[in-house]
Write a protein that holds these residues in place. Structure first.
Motif, PDB file in Angstrom:
ATOM      1  N   ALA A  62       0.834  -1.207   0.000  1.00 62.55           N
ATOM      2  CA  ALA A  62       0.000   0.000   0.000  1.00 62.55           C
ATOM      3  C   ALA A  62       0.869   1.257   0.000  1.00 62.55           C
ATOM      4  O   ALA A  62       0.613   2.216  -0.745  1.00 62.55           O
ATOM      5  N   ALA A  63       1.917   1.253   0.824  1.00 61.59           N
ATOM      6  CA  ALA A  63       2.760   2.447   0.937  1.00 61.59           C
ATOM      7  C   ALA A  63       3.482   2.745  -0.378  1.00 61.59           C
ATOM      8  O   ALA A  63       3.608   3.903  -0.781  1.00 61.59           O
ATOM      9  N   LEU A  64       3.937   1.694  -1.056  1.00 57.03           N
ATOM     10  CA  LEU A  64       4.702   1.932  -2.286  1.00 57.03           C
ATOM     11  C   LEU A  64       3.806   2.181  -3.500  1.00 57.03           C
ATOM     12  O   LEU A  64       4.200   2.880  -4.430  1.00 57.03           O
ATOM     13  N   SER A  65       2.595   1.609  -3.499  1.00 62.18           N
ATOM     14  CA  SER A  65       1.727   1.773  -4.676  1.00 62.18           C
ATOM     15  C   SER A  65       0.791   2.969  -4.536  1.00 62.18           C
ATOM     16  O   SER A  65       0.314   3.507  -5.531  1.00 62.18           O
ATOM     17  N   GLY A  66       0.520   3.357  -3.281  1.00 63.13           N
ATOM     18  CA  GLY A  66      -0.450   4.434  -3.060  1.00 63.13           C
ATOM     19  C   GLY A  66      -1.881   3.917  -3.009  1.00 63.13           C
ATOM     20  O   GLY A  66      -2.812   4.676  -2.737  1.00 63.13           O
ATOM     21  N   ASP A  67      -2.084   2.619  -3.243  1.00 66.30           N
ATOM     22  CA  ASP A  67      -3.442   2.047  -3.177  1.00 66.30           C
ATOM     23  C   ASP A  67      -3.775   1.680  -1.732  1.00 66.30           C
ATOM     24  O   ASP A  67      -2.897   1.231  -0.994  1.00 66.30           O
ATOM     25  N   PRO A  68      -5.063   1.802  -1.340  1.00 72.42           N
ATOM     26  CA  PRO A  68      -5.426   1.385   0.023  1.00 72.42           C
ATOM     27  C   PRO A  68      -5.218  -0.127   0.197  1.00 72.42           C
ATOM     28  O   PRO A  68      -5.453  -0.903  -0.747  1.00 72.42           O
ATOM     29  N   ALA A  69      -4.796  -0.531   1.414  1.00 69.61           N
ATOM     30  CA  ALA A  69      -4.515  -1.947   1.679  1.00 69.61           C
ATOM     31  C   ALA A  69      -5.759  -2.810   1.411  1.00 69.61           C
ATOM     32  O   ALA A  69      -5.641  -3.935   0.892  1.00 69.61           O
ATOM     33  N   GLY A  70      -6.939  -2.281   1.741  1.00 67.36           N
ATOM     34  CA  GLY A  70      -8.181  -3.047   1.531  1.00 67.36           C
ATOM     35  C   GLY A  70      -8.398  -3.359   0.052  1.00 67.36           C
ATOM     36  O   GLY A  70      -8.835  -4.477  -0.305  1.00 67.36           O
ATOM     37  N   ASP A  71      -8.112  -2.401  -0.821  1.00 66.27           N
ATOM     38  CA  ASP A  71      -8.276  -2.613  -2.276  1.00 66.27           C
ATOM     39  C   ASP A  71      -7.311  -3.690  -2.763  1.00 66.27           C
ATOM     40  O   ASP A  71      -7.658  -4.531  -3.595  1.00 66.27           O
ATOM     41  N   ILE A  72      -6.079  -3.632  -2.257  1.00 67.81           N
ATOM     42  CA  ILE A  72      -5.073  -4.615  -2.690  1.00 67.81           C
ATOM     43  C   ILE A  72      -5.499  -6.006  -2.229  1.00 67.81           C
ATOM     44  O   ILE A  72      -5.450  -6.978  -2.992  1.00 67.81           O
ATOM     45  N   ALA A  73      -5.974  -6.075  -0.970  1.00 64.46           N
ATOM     46  CA  ALA A  73      -6.418  -7.370  -0.428  1.00 64.46           C
ATOM     47  C   ALA A  73      -7.557  -7.924  -1.283  1.00 64.46           C
ATOM     48  O   ALA A  73      -7.569  -9.116  -1.641  1.00 64.46           O
ATOM     49  N   ALA A  74      -8.484  -7.062  -1.677  1.00 67.74           N
ATOM     50  CA  ALA A  74      -9.643  -7.516  -2.476  1.00 67.74           C
ATOM     51  C   ALA A  74      -9.183  -8.029  -3.846  1.00 67.74           C
ATOM     52  O   ALA A  74      -9.739  -8.982  -4.399  1.00 67.74           O
ATOM     53  N   ARG A  75      -8.131  -7.389  -4.394  1.00 69.06           N
ATOM     54  CA  ARG A  75      -7.612  -7.770  -5.712  1.00 69.06           C
ATOM     55  C   ARG A  75      -7.085  -9.213  -5.699  1.00 69.06           C
ATOM     56  O   ARG A  75      -7.274  -9.965  -6.632  1.00 69.06           O
ATOM     57  N   TYR A  76      -6.392  -9.598  -4.613  1.00 63.19           N
ATOM     58  CA  TYR A  76      -5.783 -10.942  -4.577  1.00 63.19           C
ATOM     59  C   TYR A  76      -6.668 -11.972  -3.876  1.00 63.19           C
ATOM     60  O   TYR A  76      -6.577 -13.166  -4.157  1.00 63.19           O
ATOM     61  N   GLY A  77      -7.521 -11.511  -2.965  1.00 63.13           N
ATOM     62  CA  GLY A  77      -8.496 -12.385  -2.289  1.00 63.13           C
ATOM     63  C   GLY A  77      -7.896 -13.671  -1.772  1.00 63.13           C
ATOM     64  O   GLY A  77      -6.866 -13.680  -1.098  1.00 63.13           O
ATOM     65  N   ASP A  78      -8.544 -14.806  -2.150  1.00 64.99           N
ATOM     66  CA  ASP A  78      -8.088 -16.092  -1.605  1.00 64.99           C
ATOM     67  C   ASP A  78      -7.370 -16.928  -2.672  1.00 64.99           C
ATOM     68  O   ASP A  78      -7.378 -18.157  -2.632  1.00 64.99           O
ATOM     69  N   ALA A  79      -6.738 -16.218  -3.621  1.00 65.07           N
ATOM     70  CA  ALA A  79      -6.050 -16.936  -4.721  1.00 65.07           C
ATOM     71  C   ALA A  79      -4.667 -17.436  -4.322  1.00 65.07           C
ATOM     72  O   ALA A  79      -3.908 -17.893  -5.174  1.00 65.07           O
ATOM     73  N   GLY A  80      -4.335 -17.329  -3.035  1.00 67.53           N
ATOM     74  CA  GLY A  80      -3.003 -17.760  -2.597  1.00 67.53           C
ATOM     75  C   GLY A  80      -2.048 -16.577  -2.587  1.00 67.53           C
ATOM     76  O   GLY A  80      -2.409 -15.467  -2.996  1.00 67.53           O
ATOM     77  N   TYR A  81      -0.802 -16.840  -2.119  1.00 65.84           N
ATOM     78  CA  TYR A  81       0.138 -15.731  -1.931  1.00 65.84           C
ATOM     79  C   TYR A  81       1.121 -15.560  -3.091  1.00 65.84           C
ATOM     80  O   TYR A  81       1.844 -14.563  -3.137  1.00 65.84           O
ATOM     81  N   GLY A  82       1.174 -16.511  -4.014  1.00 70.52           N
ATOM     82  CA  GLY A  82       2.188 -16.486  -5.074  1.00 70.52           C
ATOM     83  C   GLY A  82       2.152 -15.203  -5.893  1.00 70.52           C
ATOM     84  O   GLY A  82       3.167 -14.485  -6.007  1.00 70.52           O
ATOM     85  N   GLY A  83       0.983 -14.892  -6.473  1.00 69.87           N
ATOM     86  CA  GLY A  83       0.867 -13.713  -7.334  1.00 69.87           C
ATOM     87  C   GLY A  83       1.071 -12.426  -6.549  1.00 69.87           C
ATOM     88  O   GLY A  83       1.725 -11.473  -7.019  1.00 69.87           O
ATOM     89  N   PHE A  84       0.535 -12.399  -5.362  1.00 71.48           N
ATOM     90  CA  PHE A  84       0.659 -11.226  -4.483  1.00 71.48           C
ATOM     91  C   PHE A  84       2.141 -10.939  -4.195  1.00 71.48           C
ATOM     92  O   PHE A  84       2.623  -9.808  -4.356  1.00 71.48           O
ATOM     93  N   LYS A  85       2.880 -11.970  -3.821  1.00 76.88           N
ATOM     94  CA  LYS A  85       4.297 -11.787  -3.499  1.00 76.88           C
ATOM     95  C   LYS A  85       5.105 -11.415  -4.748  1.00 76.88           C
ATOM     96  O   LYS A  85       6.031 -10.597  -4.681  1.00 76.88           O
ATOM     97  N   LYS A  86       4.736 -12.017  -5.877  1.00 83.75           N
ATOM     98  CA  LYS A  86       5.479 -11.724  -7.111  1.00 83.75           C
ATOM     99  C   LYS A  86       5.329 -10.240  -7.478  1.00 83.75           C
ATOM    100  O   LYS A  86       6.308  -9.547  -7.780  1.00 83.75           O
ATOM    101  N   ASP A  87       4.075  -9.754  -7.437  1.00 79.13           N
ATOM    102  CA  ASP A  87       3.839  -8.346  -7.788  1.00 79.13           C
ATOM    103  C   ASP A  87       4.513  -7.407  -6.788  1.00 79.13           C
ATOM    104  O   ASP A  87       5.071  -6.374  -7.177  1.00 79.13           O
ATOM    105  N   LEU A  88       4.454  -7.774  -5.512  1.00 82.91           N
ATOM    106  CA  LEU A  88       5.092  -6.912  -4.504  1.00 82.91           C
ATOM    107  C   LEU A  88       6.616  -6.901  -4.701  1.00 82.91           C
ATOM    108  O   LEU A  88       7.248  -5.839  -4.605  1.00 82.91           O
TER     109      LEU A  88
END
Ligand code: AQP
Length: 386
Positions: A251-277
């Motif tokens: 959230a701090a680096l992208s400027g997007d709210p943490a809730g929006d980011i969480a909703a984007r990745y949901g329950d799809a696992g952590y792989g994609g989330f970690k890769k993008d971060l």
């Protein structure tokens, strides 16, 4: 209207700052340059409170300054200097030490944590009085606000207490500083131990992301960051400290709210989330890393920038100390400078500040005569040229 002043410092205790330093402090420093009268310091005197090697410290002080300029500090819009080049920090530290109770200093949790590691016997008195030097750093510049991470809140409270105590005993002198702490980034945690703060001295190499890390190393560390077995990206400090820490960084680096980011990745696992971060952090740090290397290649320019910063900071610090010394009852030790070649005294700003009137130049014995409140006295003068 005059701008509010900010002061903050950072220790050159590693070969690179880390993501916690960057989000909790450095990025704020850069942002505040436009809205505040900003003074920042590489606090190398704080860095000797633990055992150290002089050559390493010399190198790290330059690396620290280079990273700060590379991250966006602009000498046209702020002052950046090395603390040890402005000796007034040590002088004020002593005066404030004499106003600090032993029990009061003994309550500082950072000392307890750091001394617990090596044992109290092995800890230096400098480590114990570290927060008093920090108070001196801040009060010398009459800072209104101090941008720091959460770990510095207690030290800042001591700075406020000491400013108020001095003002009460000796008359209004210091500005009482307020903390400037952004809760969302005030405690970035260790990637391997997400309940502990990311720290130069105590995090493992896998738990810390350095500003100067290679992009591949950054991606790998984020990929291996400790999370949990749930596979849902959401904020929950208690149940999911690892994922919550990663979300805060995102959230701090992208400027997007943490809730929006969480909703984007949901329950799809952590792989994609970690890769993008991983990509986001690597892309943010890569240009800073490149600019740091360029600045370090031109050591003379870096030295010149730091010397100029020390000159500007020192002018403010000298004014403050002239008033402090006078209020404490000390005679002026250095009243004026003169040039041996010209045999003429230069400006005497301290005379003006402390209601002293210059009566005579005794160049033959290297002193000046002055009067203060009707009393005539003499003070040493130090030649600029041998
Ligand atoms: N993990 C963190 N999250 C947010 N802010 C942090 N800061 C440090 N760690 C985090 C902030 O960075 C600024 C500079 O810190 P410092 O170099 O003066 O020392 P520190 O706070 O003691 O940081 P470290 O990394 O733990 O250094 P060492 O290991 O040398 O003691 C401060 O504003 C701090 O709040």
């Amino acid at each position: 209207m005059t701008m509010r002043r900010v002061f903050s410092g950072i220790q050159p205790t590693a070969d690179s700052f880390h993501l916690g330093n960057y989000l909790g402090a450095v990025r704020q420093w850069v942002d505040l340059q436009d809205s505040r009268d900003a003074i920042y310091s590489v606090v190398d005197m704080h860095a000797i409170t633990m055992p150290y090697d002089p050559e390493t410290l010399r190198r790290r002080t330059k690396v620290a300054a280079a990273q700060l300029f590379a991250a966006g500090l602009d000498p046209e819009r702020c002052i950046l200097f090395a603390q040890s080049q402005v000796p007034e920090h040590a002088e004020l530290c002593w005066i404030l030490s004499c106003l600090t109770g032993f029990g009061e200093a003994n309550r500082m949790t950072q000392f307890k944590d750091k001394s617990a590691k090596g044992g109290a016997e092995a800890s230096s008195v400098g480590l114990f009085t570290y927060p008093i030097l920090q108070a001196a750093d801040i009060l010398l510049y009459h800072a209104d606000e101090v941008p720091v991470g959460e770990d510095q809140r207690q030290h800042l409270e001591l700075s406020r207490t000491l400013a108020q105590r001095f003002n009460h005993r000796f008359g209004k002198t210091f500005t009482v500083p307020a903390p400037y702490i952004l809760p969302a980034v005030s405690k970035i945690t260790d990637l391997q131990d997400p309940t502990a703060k990311m720290s130069k001295s105590s995090s493992s190499p896998q738990g810390i992301i350095d500003l100067l890390d290679e992009p591949a190393a950054i991606r790998r560390k984020i990929n291996r960051a400790v999370t949990d077995a749930e596979s849902v990206v959401r904020v929950d400090d208690d149940a999911k400290p690892g994922v919550t820490n990663l979300l805060r960084i995102y959230a701090a680096l992208s400027g997007d709210p943490a809730g929006d980011i969480a909703a984007r990745y949901g329950d799809a696992g952590y792989g994609g989330f970690k890769k993008d971060l991983g990509n986001l952090v690597a892309d943010t740090f890569a240009p800073i890393r490149e600019r740091t290397a360029k600045l370090l290649d031109d050591g003379d320019t870096l030295d010149r920038l730091l010397a100029d910063g020390a000159r500007r900071a020192g002018a403010i610090a000298k004014q403050t100390m002239a008033e402090v010394r006078d209020k404490c009852g000390f005679p002026p030790a250095i009243l004026a400078f003169y040039s041996e070649r010209s045999r003429l005294f230069g400006h005497c700003p301290r005379l003006l500040i402390c209601n002293r009137t210059l009566l005579a130049n005794h160049t033959d014995r290297g002193t000046i005569q002055y009067s203060r409140a009707g009393n005539v006295s003499e003070a040493p003068v130090f030649p600029l040229e041998a």
